[in-house]
Design a protein around this motif. Sequence first.
Motif, PDB file in Angstrom:
ATOM      1  N   LEU A  39       0.827  -1.204   0.000  1.00  0.00           N
ATOM      2  CA  LEU A  39       0.000   0.000   0.000  1.00  0.00           C
ATOM      3  C   LEU A  39       0.860   1.251   0.000  1.00  0.00           C
ATOM      4  CD1 LEU A  39      -2.292  -1.372   2.774  1.00  0.00           C
ATOM      5  CD2 LEU A  39      -3.214  -0.604   0.608  1.00  0.00           C
ATOM      6  N   GLY A  80      -8.112   0.257   0.040  1.00  0.00           N
ATOM      7  CA  GLY A  80      -7.165   0.702   1.042  1.00  0.00           C
ATOM      8  C   GLY A  80      -7.895   1.228   2.272  1.00  0.00           C
ATOM      9  N   GLY A 119      -3.986  -0.420  -2.995  1.00  0.00           N
ATOM     10  CA  GLY A 119      -3.042  -1.504  -2.768  1.00  0.00           C
ATOM     11  C   GLY A 119      -2.746  -2.328  -4.005  1.00  0.00           C
TER      12      GLY A 119
END
Lengths: 116, 117
Positions: free
Chosen positions: A92, B43, A110
């Motif tokens: 990430l 994320g 990511g």
Amino acid sequence: SAVISQKPSRDICQRGTSLTIQCQVDSQVTMMFWYRQQPGQSLTLIATANQGSEATYESGFVIDKFPISRPNLTFSTLTVSNMSPEDSSIYLCSVEKQTLAKNIQYFGAGTRLSVL
Amino acid sequence: QQQVKQSPQSLIVQKGGISIINCAYENTAFDYFPWYQQFPGKGPALLIAIRPDVSEKKEGRFTISFNKSAKQFSLHIMDSQPGDSATYFCAASISLGRGSTLGRLYFGRGTQLTVWP
């Protein structure tokens, strides 16, 4: 806010090869970070990448294995070198931005890496 | 060692219930405590954050309770909804004060929350 694009989103690689992950931000940022997130685990900081200086690596991570480039204020790359199955993880990219007198860290979606 | 300890590892809550996730830390230099929410394939996204000069911060259904003397902080999700099902991470950092860089974040191990309809 910050929009972060990471490429590739996923990849399957052979042992011994290298993969370069790109991180593009929609605005200029000083601080960028690279994290690793192993399945079902927490996020572990690999290194901090500030433009104009060498990346700072955390304990357990070395430049030869994870070289980082930071050519400008909107872009960075992380290379995972000489890969082994233990490198299978999500990588990430994160940036810190100041918004309305508050600093916030934003994350990309990511790169999911599998090493065979 | 783990700088921030998080529990439970997983949590199942009925719709409308209260979800509570706890974190503890040792380093008294930490002065910024965010919670991140992560959906599969995405994320982490900042949910809410607190600094140690206040004991509670509320944003909608999400509340952080902070106990400086006990070095603990927790996330409360009121009226939990199936859409809240995600992994939640607490974190901590040593910043240079409000408006300054946050520095590196130390994350807890995460809590996988499932809200049943």
